[in-house]
Enzyme design. Structure first.
Site, PDB file in Angstrom:
ATOM      1  N   ALA A 127       0.817  -1.212   0.000  1.00 50.34           N
ATOM      2  CA  ALA A 127       0.000   0.000   0.000  1.00 50.34           C
ATOM      3  C   ALA A 127       0.853   1.264   0.000  1.00 50.34           C
ATOM      4  CB  ALA A 127      -0.927  -0.004   1.218  1.00 50.34           C
TER       5      ALA A 127
ATOM      6  N   GLU B 160       1.857   3.496  -6.922  1.00 54.05           N
ATOM      7  CA  GLU B 160       1.739   2.857  -8.230  1.00 54.05           C
ATOM      8  C   GLU B 160       1.600   3.861  -9.378  1.00 54.05           C
ATOM      9  OE1 GLU B 160      -0.154   2.173  -5.638  1.00 54.05           O
ATOM     10  OE2 GLU B 160      -0.112   0.038  -5.168  1.00 54.05           O
TER      11      GLU B 160
ATOM     12  N   ASP C 241      28.010  30.307 -28.383  1.00 60.84           N
ATOM     13  CA  ASP C 241      28.551  31.461 -29.086  1.00 60.84           C
ATOM     14  C   ASP C 241      28.003  31.456 -30.509  1.00 60.84           C
ATOM     15  OD1 ASP C 241      29.986  29.576 -30.489  1.00 60.84           O
ATOM     16  OD2 ASP C 241      31.864  29.960 -29.460  1.00 60.84           O
TER      17      ASP C 241
END
Length: 411
Positions: A300, A304, A346
């Site tokens: 639990a 998930e 650059d």
């Protein structure tokens, strides 16, 4: 004058010959003699076929495409995903099949989504690479031809002009006001002047090799001719590519954070389950019942939905990048770009089409309409028509175009 020996051939027809000569220091006539090529007519068809079989294609070897099953397994490397798989296994052992199916469905959906998005990105990149295949202007058998750069072999005679991409490493044999942008090697935005007749020492560093033009650079001014002395991975840029391919990319910030979260959750769940188990045993509950309760509590505690939420969010970010004409190869790279605070670059990184096209002619305050086939059909005065003819003649005399009989070369 120093003498240079013929470079030894590397074993294997699929690999380019390892060129060991300091070509920048070898006189142009000696280069042509050593590579057995005509400095005016180039290679003939028979010699070209033999060298193509010996040296292979003039292309940079890339890392082989990742097989589908490997890409699929990579989706399960996350620590959070591994916790979910363990939770699904424990759910099966406890007889909670609904919970196990739900967890596995989330894991498989997450993997399928990741593999699909990355496969699409790989396919798009492959298509772009095929479209961007460069061409080269060469002299073969005395005729000027436009060929795919991938077909070049050592000894080919390549023509260079302003705007051309240098398709291989060349030893220049002729140069007229030739300047080349070598920013990919030196980082300097100022083009470098080239001189095919310069005398250089064998140990001259790459930025000072005036007699060479290297693959990946751009001709910005003038014109020249050069003999191919290295192709594929034997070029200077090929050696750089080989070094880059040997490097393994580090994990992205998101991957690091998810792994840290997975470890933290797993340690916390184990600690909590252990505490619940000990408390139940101390109070006299059956130890097997406490094991089941502790494992259920651990399952639990596993989030998930976290991997699915992360993957969907990254997929939406990738789609948004595609809309902005940017292709992302790996899903986690989307988050990396979002986590970037400073980008250092650059002006040498500017990307252009590298194409110069005349879209309208203008002379004597008169513009010629696009697509007009003859000056005689234009509603202009004779003075304007004369000025336009002078402009066209000037353009004709100031280019390197050649006309050859049809069937004997490029027209």
């Amino acid at each position: 004058m120093s003498t240079f020996a013929e470079p030894p051939a590397r074993a294997g027809a699929a690999e380019a010959e390892l060129i060991t000569q300091p070509w920048h220091a070898v006189p142009a006539q000696a280069v042509a003699a050593m590579l057995k090529t005509d400095a005016k007519a180039g290679l003939n068809a028979d010699e070209l076929a033999a060298r193509r079989a010996r040296y292979g294609a003039n292309e940079l070897r890339e890392i082989p495409p990742t097989p589908f099953w490997v890409r699929l397994l990579e989706q399960f490397k996350s620590f959070v995903i591994l916790i979910l798989i363990v939770a699904a296994v424990l759910s099966v052992l406890l007889g909670d099949y609904v919970e196990a199916v739900a967890i596995l469905a989330i894991v498989l959906l997450n993997a399928a989504l990741g593999v699909t998005q990355e496969s699409r990105a790989e396919a798009a990149l492959s298509s772009l690479q095929r479209l961007a295949a460069p061409q080269a202007r060469v002299v073969r058998g005395g005729h000027h031809q436009d060929v795919e750069a991938v077909d070049l072999v050592p000894g080919d005679l390549v023509l260079l002009s302003a705007g051309n991409y240098v398709p291989a490493d060349l030893r220049l044999i002729d140069s007229v006001n030739l300047r080349v942008d070598e920013a990919p090697f030196t980082g300097e935005s100022v083009p470098v002047s080239k001189d095919a007749r310069a005398e250089l020492p064998a140990d001259a560093p790459l930025p000072q090799r005036e007699t060479m033009a290297y693959r990946g650079t751009i001709v910005t001014y003038g014109r020249g001719q050069g003999i191919v002395v290295a192709t594929g991975m034997e070029t200077e840029i090929g050696r750089i590519a080989e070094l880059m391919q040997s490097e393994q990319p580090p994990p992205t910030p998101l991957q690091v954070k998810l792994d840290e979260l997975g470890r933290t959750l797993s340690l916390a769940a184990l600690a909590l389950c252990g505490l619940v188990f000990l408390a139940g045993v101390v109070r006299g509950y059956d130890w097997l019942d406490m094991v089941l309760i502790s494992v259920s509590l651990a399952i639990a505690a596993v989030p998930e939905g976290l991997p699915a939420i992360v993957t969907v969010s990254l997929a939406l970010g990738m789609r948004e990048m595609v809309r902005r004409h940017a292709i992302i190869r790996k899903l986690p790279a989307v988050e990396t770009l979002g986590a970037t605070t400073i980008i250092c670059s650059d002006k040498t990184g500017t990307i252009t089409q590298n194409v110069m096209t005349a879209v309208r002619l203008y002379a004597n305050e008169t513009a010629i309409a696009p697509g007009a086939q003859s000056l005689d059909v234009l509603p202009v005065s004779e003075a304007d028509r004369k000025g336009m003819r002078l402009l066209l003649v000037g353009g004709l005399l100031c280019n390197d175009a050649r006309l050859e009989p049809e069937g004997e070369g490029e027209r």
